[in-house]
Motif scaffolding. Structure first.
Motif, mmCIF file in Angstrom:
data_model
loop_
_atom_site.group_PDB
_atom_site.id
_atom_site.type_symbol
_atom_site.label_atom_id
_atom_site.label_comp_id
_atom_site.label_asym_id
_atom_site.label_seq_id
_atom_site.Cartn_x
_atom_site.Cartn_y
_atom_site.Cartn_z
ATOM 1 N N GLY A 90 -18.019 -66.068 -13.398
ATOM 2 C CA GLY A 90 -17.761 -67.219 -12.532
ATOM 3 C C GLY A 90 -18.841 -68.277 -12.615
ATOM 4 O O GLY A 90 -18.557 -69.480 -12.573
ATOM 5 N N PHE A 91 -20.095 -67.859 -12.755
ATOM 6 C CA PHE A 91 -21.184 -68.824 -12.900
ATOM 7 C C PHE A 91 -21.076 -69.572 -14.230
ATOM 8 O O PHE A 91 -21.306 -70.786 -14.302
ATOM 9 C CB PHE A 91 -22.535 -68.121 -12.805
ATOM 10 N N ALA A 121 -18.386 -72.087 -13.922
ATOM 11 C CA ALA A 121 -18.830 -73.223 -13.109
ATOM 12 C C ALA A 121 -19.676 -74.183 -13.940
ATOM 13 O O ALA A 121 -19.539 -75.412 -13.836
ATOM 14 C CB ALA A 121 -19.610 -72.726 -11.898
ATOM 15 N N GLU A 123 -21.545 -71.812 -7.838
ATOM 16 C CA GLU A 123 -20.198 -71.400 -8.216
ATOM 17 C C GLU A 123 -19.111 -72.253 -7.571
ATOM 18 O O GLU A 123 -17.958 -72.233 -8.009
ATOM 19 C CB GLU A 123 -19.984 -69.929 -7.838
#
Length: 401
Positions: free
Chosen positions: A300-301, A304, A347
């Motif tokens: 997820g990071f 992002a 995020e």
């Protein structure tokens, strides 16, 4: 008011029609606008319903409730709590975090409370109903802005691309982004058609919905300043009133929180600081990215970072090649600046960029000019990423969205 001036509204139907049409009853303009937008709205609905279906199937597979995921995840729970009990909740988190619900703007929970008063539904369900209706209204407004700027074909693709962004699952959650985008898109359309008071009122409502709703006020103030420059400050009272009304909602809430906290100008920003959210021109984000690239990280990071970087590149392309009206450019610039320049919750940056739909205009134009097979491949790839990432973000990711 692009690099030149704002578009003028289209002439009335009676002016455009020929002699045979003069005795026909005129249809309301909103019906004609809705009819033009119908294909785009249909594609948007199909995209989001398909994403919802994928999420539902995967959530059932993992033993989770799709409704709970959409209605009570992360910020949704805070909004439902404010709607039910008002402000006053404070939690103490790790690393000295102080999570105060005053960080959340009041319009969305007020609307949730109104729905629960009228309908026999819980706060989460009320939030979903509001978000789904607002997402449809936002898609219509996005279409009208795109049509005004680049024509019907590009506007239709623009709406579809917006509905297929990796974080577009948020548009079906009990979150504020659909509501804010609806206010923003219609405010921009009002500016492009020189409806000053409508634009200002919608900007004020956007400012009561989210912190980055100030971007809509920035668009209105830019349009007002350009109009005053063009007329040498001889504009009518509506223009002056629009300039005063547009930031009123955002400023009113900041001052209310400041008064409640005993620090009129700095109280709200102190609350945000307790959530580790500060505007430091990207210093905190750069430190986070450095640490993230230095070792193992969550998917997820990485997503992002990829989405935020793409947004910066698209903004550069919009500035250099698109020649957008200055109010639209100001709106987009403020959203990108807030997302990139803020620290904390890295995020969530792609979610903060969801209202920045003008960034997709270059892609929409490119897709309309591409060969059909290439356009279908691009849309299909984006759809696959959107549906899969939405399911991942709500069921597997160990971070807020």
């Amino acid at each position: 008011m692009s690099a030149e001036t704002l578009d003028r509204p289209a002439p009335p139907a009676a002016v455009r029609s020929g002699p045979r049409d003069r005795h026909r009853p005129r249809r309301p303009r909103w019906r004609a606008a809705l009819r033009r937008a119908a294909p785009a709205l249909g594609l948007f609905a199909a995209a989001r319903l398909t994403g919802l279906l994928v999420l539902t199937l995967w959530a059932r597979h993992t033993g989770r409730s799709p409704r709970a995921l959409l209605a009570t995840s992360w910020d949704s729970e805070w909004y439902a709590g404010i709607a039910a009990h008002g402000y006053g909740r404070v939690l103490h988190g790790a690393h000295g975090m102080v999570l105060n619900d005053l960080a959340f703007f009041p319009l969305y929970p007020a609307l949730v409370r109104a729905v629960t008063t009228v309908l026999p539904v819980a706060g989460g369900t009320a939030g979903l109903l509001l978000s789904w209706l607002a997402a449809g209204a936002a898609a219509w407004g996005v279409y009208l802005v795109g049509e005004r700027l680049r024509g019907r074909a590009a506007a239709t693709v623009l709406v579809l691309l917006w509905g297929l962004l990796p974080h577009s699952v948020v548009l079906t959650m009990a979150y504020t982004e659909p509501v804010m985008t609806a206010f923003a898109a219609w405010a921009l359309y009002a500016l492009l058609t020189r409806r000053w008071l409508w634009a200002a009122a919608l900007a004020s409502l956007a400012g009561l919905t989210r912190p980055n709703g100030v971007a809509v006020a920035a668009a209105v103030l830019t349009a007002v300043l350009c109009e005053l420059w063009r007329t040498r400050c001889r504009s009518g009272p509506r223009v002056w009133a629009a300039g005063l009304l547009a930031p009123a909602g955002w400023l009113a809430y900041l001052l209310w929180v400041g008064g409640r906290r005993g620090d009129l100008l700095g109280g709200y920003f102190a609350v945000q600081s307790g959530w580790t959210s500060r505007f430091d021109l990207g210093k905190g984000a750069l430190v986070f990215v450095r640490d993230m690239l230095g070792g193992p990280t969550q998917f997820g990071f990485a997503m992002a970072l990829l989405i935020t970087g793409a947004a910066v590149l698209l903004f550069a392309l919009v500035v250099c090649a698109e020649r957008l009206p200055l109010p639209v450019l100001a709106y987009t610039a403020v959203l990108v600046l807030i997302a990139v320049g803020g620290s904390g919750f890295f995020e969530s940056k792609p979610r903060f960029l969801l209202p920045a739909f003008p960034l997709l205009l270059p892609l929409a134009v490119a897709v309309t000019k591409a060969r059909p097979r290439a356009a279908i491949l691009v849309v299909a790839a984006l759809a696959g990423l959107s549906f899969c990432y939405g399911a991942y973000a709500l069921t597997l990711a160990r971070m807020a969205i």
